[in-house]
Design an enzyme around this catalytic site. Structure first.
Site, mmCIF file in Angstrom:
data_model
loop_
_atom_site.group_PDB
_atom_site.id
_atom_site.type_symbol
_atom_site.label_atom_id
_atom_site.label_comp_id
_atom_site.label_asym_id
_atom_site.label_seq_id
_atom_site.Cartn_x
_atom_site.Cartn_y
_atom_site.Cartn_z
ATOM 1 C CG HIS A 121 -1.943 0.931 1.377
ATOM 2 N ND1 HIS A 121 -1.731 2.247 1.707
ATOM 3 C CD2 HIS A 121 -3.280 0.797 1.211
ATOM 4 C CE1 HIS A 121 -2.901 2.873 1.736
ATOM 5 N NE2 HIS A 121 -3.858 2.017 1.443
ATOM 6 C CB CYS A 365 -3.700 3.207 -1.573
ATOM 7 S SG CYS A 365 -4.974 4.393 -1.186
#
Lengths: 411, 145
Positions: A121, A365
């Site tokens: 992420h 993300c």
């Protein structure tokens, strides 16, 4: 599939979306909350609210007790040796930034290396990039295989004497891959590198035992595991936390303050500057109790069952749908990111919304991972304890319907 | 909490939009363009690149390339149709009117022409930026010129 029978504990499940029953499939982004957690938060403000660690008066004592009891619950939940190894932050992102700032600046020199993976992420990439920009250290990557697992064949070469931090996700929020973190932590520890796990998708879905993992630092968020937003956790080994510099400065984190100097409290309070988010932390304690009652082994089994069912149903659709990530449920969590040929993920999500099905569309993300997968975005359904077979069926029906609607575009 | 008017599926995905998505107009990259501009939407990854030839203050030719959702790509395709042959001052006025429409204002239908098909997007705040991406790109391209 065994029904978890917990769905009725979640008031939001009674909601209608465009006159259809809510099918919530975005728990990897944030989870829904059981009534006990919602009530606990309201009860706290109604009955116990006062600032923590301050007063000699009843309310502050109650508030402090609720805050510190939650710390004990979190410690037990991940089998930390002591509650003093549990730091409360705002979220996983802040926990990881705390490490980069407080540990990184003291221990990383120019030329040092930080090893991460392409399935991180952004929150487990950007803090290290910022550190490297400031100090001149180097970010390196473990490779990723076609099936969405990590390529560990050259791990011994990747982790060298220059490696100061090895940081990776317990479970990918896109691929669902559950990484063999114990094996990687062991190699990192042996090489004298700091081992860091982004547990944002780990702690909510998998049994976690930080002592067994022998991990130096483990970060996760309350809101993804039935708790309120605005609470993050950073677990750390005692010797690491006590040697670490503070993060933010201010009230709560200090011991003595003079005009020209100060001393800090011990960990974990050393890292908790300012009035903490004690009301949400107290409610998070109730979420932990709730998960403990269910048992994380049962949570995991439910997600294996529902993900297997979903994968089987998707495969039956007469379209060339690509599902990303490993097929083996032993190493895959309840995340189903997919590509529907000819229909953009945004349009997939929009169509599904009309049927009350709430899925995520976008880069999740994880832009570098999207590039590796050769897509700009994916649609993603993710599951949790309150999801059942009917949710998957509604998801599949909606997917088929959308395919027909956009049909000509995909031919 | 609930919207007053329940939005309808086909108000967003009008047939004209789907046609432009399936069979885009003016898709490509011009050689030796006077303007060449690329923009993306960081939230969803939609991308639009516009190349155009400007003669005597008028867009004589314009093509788009890109990837993204039906709304973003159809909007780009419709933009190229609509602005070809327009003077830059008119493009500017059109761009303002288009944005106002997506903010919920009643548009000048004669000015909008086919672009009216995108009016339904105004009810979907998250999708407005998909529809506006091509216009953002154009505006940026023309300002730089």
């Amino acid at each position: 599939m065994k029904d978890m029978s917990v769905r009725s504990d979640f008031p939001i499940m009674d909601r209608l979306i465009h006159d259809k029953p809510l099918t919530y499939l975005d728990s990897a982004a944030t989870s829904q909350k059981p009534a006990v957690v919602i009530d606990a938060l309201a009860d706290f403000y109604r009955n116990n609210n006062a600032n923590v660690h301050r007063g000699i008066y009843t309310l502050s004592e109650e508030s402090t007790l609720a805050y510190e009891t939650a710390r004990v619950k979190v410690a037990n939940f991940i089998n930390a040796g002591s509650e003093e190894q549990i730091i409360f932050t705002r979220n996983t992102t802040e926990s990881l930034n705390l490490i980069a700032y407080a540990w990184g600046r003291d221990n990383i020199k120019e030329g040092d290396e930080i090893l991460i993976t392409p399935m991180e992420h952004h929150s487990n990439m950007i803090p290290w990039m910022l550190l490297c920009k400031e100090i001149g250290c180097k970010l390196k990557y473990i490779s990723i295989n076609e099936d969405g697992t990590l390529d560990l064949s050259n791990l011994d070469e990747l982790i060298s004497e220059n490696t100061k931090i090895v940081s990776l996700t317990h479970m990918s929020n896109v691929l669902g891959t559950i990484n063999p973190i114990k094996q990687i932590i062991e190699k990192a520890n042996k090489a004298g590198a700091l081992s860091v796990i982004d547990g944002a998708q780990g702690a909510p879905h998998l049994p976690v035992d930080v002592i067994d993992l022998d991990v130096d630092l483990y970060a996760f968020s309350a809101h993804k595991m039935l708790g309120p937003t605005g609470v993050g956790v950073l677990y750390g080994k005692e010797k690491i936390l006590s040697a670490m510099s503070p993060f933010l400065g201010g009230g709560e984190m200090i011991d003595e303050v003079y005009e020209d100097r100060f001393t800090t409290k011990e960990a974990p309070w050393k890292f908790e500057a300012g009035t903490p988010n004690f009301a949400d932390v107290a409610a998070f304690g109730v979420a932990i109790d709730y998960l403990d009652d269910i048992g994380m082994d049962n949570v995991r089994q439910h997600e294996i069952d529902i993900t297997q069912y979903a994968l089987d149903q998707v495969r039956k659709i007469d379209r060339d749908i690509t599902v990303f990530g490993p097929k083996n449920l032993d190493i895959r969590g309840g995340v189903l990111a997919f590509d529907f040929p000819g229909v953009h993920p945004h349009d997939v999500a929009q169509m599904m919304d009309w049927d009350g099905v709430q899925i995520r569309a976008g880069h999740h993300c994880a832009q570098p991972l999207m590039r590796r997968l050769g897509v700009s975005a994916t649609a993603r359904a993710s599951f949790y304890i309150y999801n059942n077979q009917e949710d998957v069926d509604r998801f599949i029906d909606s997917l088929k319907k959308g395919g027909e609607f956009f049909g000509d575009a995909s031919r | 909490m609930m919207p007053q008017d329940e939005p309808k599926f086909d108000e967003l995905y009008r047939e004209l939009i789907l046609d432009h998505y399936r069979y885009p107009h003016n898709r490509g990259v011009l050689e030796k363009p006077d303007v060449d501009m690329q923009q993306h939407n960081p939230v969803c990854g939609d991308e639009i690149r516009l190349t155009a030839i400007i003669e005597d203050g008028t867009i004589s030719q314009i093509e788009f390339m890109g990837q993204g959702c039906s709304i973003s790509q159809a909007s780009a395709s419709m933009l190229t149709d609509r602005v070809t042959g327009l003077e830059l001052t008119d493009v500017d006025a059109l761009s303002v009117e288009f944005r106002n429409m997506l903010r919920g204002d009643d548009p000048d239908e004669q000015m909008m022409q086919d672009l009216m098909a995108l009016q339904g997007v105004s009810k979907y705040p998250v999708r407005v930026k998909c529809a506006v991406l091509a216009w953002d790109t154009l505006q940026k391209a023309l300002k730089l010129k």
